[in-house]
Design a protein around this motif. Sequence first.
Motif, PDB file in Angstrom:
ATOM      1  N   LYS A  58      -4.041 -61.011 -10.456  1.00 45.68           N
ATOM      2  CA  LYS A  58      -3.068 -60.106  -9.850  1.00 45.68           C
ATOM      3  C   LYS A  58      -2.077 -60.901  -8.998  1.00 45.68           C
ATOM      4  O   LYS A  58      -2.403 -61.959  -8.450  1.00 45.68           O
ATOM      5  CB  LYS A  58      -3.777 -59.084  -8.948  1.00 45.68           C
ATOM      6  CG  LYS A  58      -4.908 -58.314  -9.620  1.00 45.68           C
ATOM      7  CD  LYS A  58      -4.412 -57.463 -10.777  1.00 45.68           C
ATOM      8  CE  LYS A  58      -5.562 -56.676 -11.415  1.00 45.68           C
ATOM      9  NZ  LYS A  58      -5.107 -55.902 -12.602  1.00 45.68           N
ATOM     10  N   GLY A  59      -0.878 -60.372  -8.906  1.00 45.89           N
ATOM     11  CA  GLY A  59       0.090 -60.903  -7.962  1.00 45.89           C
ATOM     12  C   GLY A  59       0.886 -62.095  -8.432  1.00 45.89           C
ATOM     13  O   GLY A  59       1.546 -62.757  -7.621  1.00 45.89           O
ATOM     14  N   THR A  60       0.858 -62.413  -9.725  1.00 43.85           N
ATOM     15  CA  THR A  60       1.675 -63.517 -10.229  1.00 43.85           C
ATOM     16  C   THR A  60       2.665 -62.973 -11.264  1.00 43.85           C
ATOM     17  O   THR A  60       2.680 -61.779 -11.561  1.00 43.85           O
ATOM     18  CB  THR A  60       0.814 -64.624 -10.856  1.00 43.85           C
ATOM     19  OG1 THR A  60       0.073 -64.093 -11.962  1.00 43.85           O
ATOM     20  CG2 THR A  60      -0.175 -65.174  -9.832  1.00 43.85           C
TER      21      THR A  60
END
Length: 320
Positions: free
Chosen positions: A108-110
Motif C-alpha cells: 500500500k501507499g506506492t
Amino acid sequence: MTVTWALTPEDVARIRFAFSPMWELVASLRTLQKPARQSLHLPWIKAVRPRLAGLDLSELFALVPPAGYVADFITPPPDTPLPDFAAELDRVRRTPPGTARLEALRIKGTDPAVIERFTADPEAGVARVARALEAYWERCFAEFWPRVYGLLERDVLRRSRQLAEGGARRLFATLDPAVTWTGERLVIDRPWCADQAVHGDGLVLVPSAFWWPSVGVITAPHQPMLVYPVLGVGTLWEQGPPPAPGALAALIGRSRAQILLALAEPATTSALAARISLTPGAVSQHLGVLSGSGLAVGMRVGKQVVYRRTPTGDTLACGS
C-alpha cells in the motif's frame, strides 16, 4: 497489535542467528526515501546519492515503501548463517511468479502504476527487480558491506553469549523493548496481527543496521524471522580505525596495538580486517604474534575462530 509466535522446546533449541546482505540492501532503500528517519546514516547517504544517477529504482521503491509491508520475496530469510549476496540474489530470481504477484498486491501507499506493471507480468517483474538489486548493490552498497558486516558480527557474538549463559529468557529480555518472551510465546509489537505456531522450524534472528531502530518480522509460509536493531549502530560511520596509543604502538607496533584494542570485544579475523583497514592475511599474522605472546587467544565458534584478549592482554591494553 502484535505478532505472536508459539515456540515449542524444539523451536527454542533451533534458534539461530544469521546475517543478510540482501536485507540490509533492501532496508537501505527506505533510508534513501526517508533520510530523516535515520539521520545517523547521513554519511552513507551523502556518499551514494551522486551514484544513483542512471539507476532505475522506481520498481524497488514501489516494492519497498517508506513504511508498511515490504514484499517478502526480495528479503528471503537466510538459509545459512553467512549467506553471500550472490546466493540471496539467486533466491530472489527463483521466486515463483505467483508468489511475487500476491505479495506485490499487498503493498500500500506506492505508485499503483508501477505495481500494476509488475503484477501484469510477475515473471518479467522479478527479473527486472533482480537486475535492479544487483546494480544498486554494486554501485551503492558492496564497498560498505564489510563495515556493516563487522558491526553485525560483533552483535551476534554478544547475543550468542547471552543465549548460552542465560537461555532464551535472557536473550529476548535484552533484544528490543518491542519483543517479549513469556516462556512459551514470543510477542512482537507490530502494527498488524498474527498468531502462529512455529511448528518446530525454529526461529532466525537477524541483526540489522539499516532497519534500525525498528524490529521486523517475516512469517509463514516463510521460516519465521525476526529482524532486530543492532547495538552500536551509532559507531558505524566513524571515519577510519581508532588510533593506537603511542606507548602501546611503540611497544608492540601500531597495527598490533590497534588489533589488541579492537579485541575489547571478541571478533573474527574478517571483522578485525574490516575495522582496522588491513587485509585478512595481515590481521591473521598479527593475531599469531599476539596469541604467541599470550595477549590474545582464539576460540572456535561453529565454523569460525573468534579471538579475544587474555587477562594479560587486558592489562596491557587498559594500561595504555
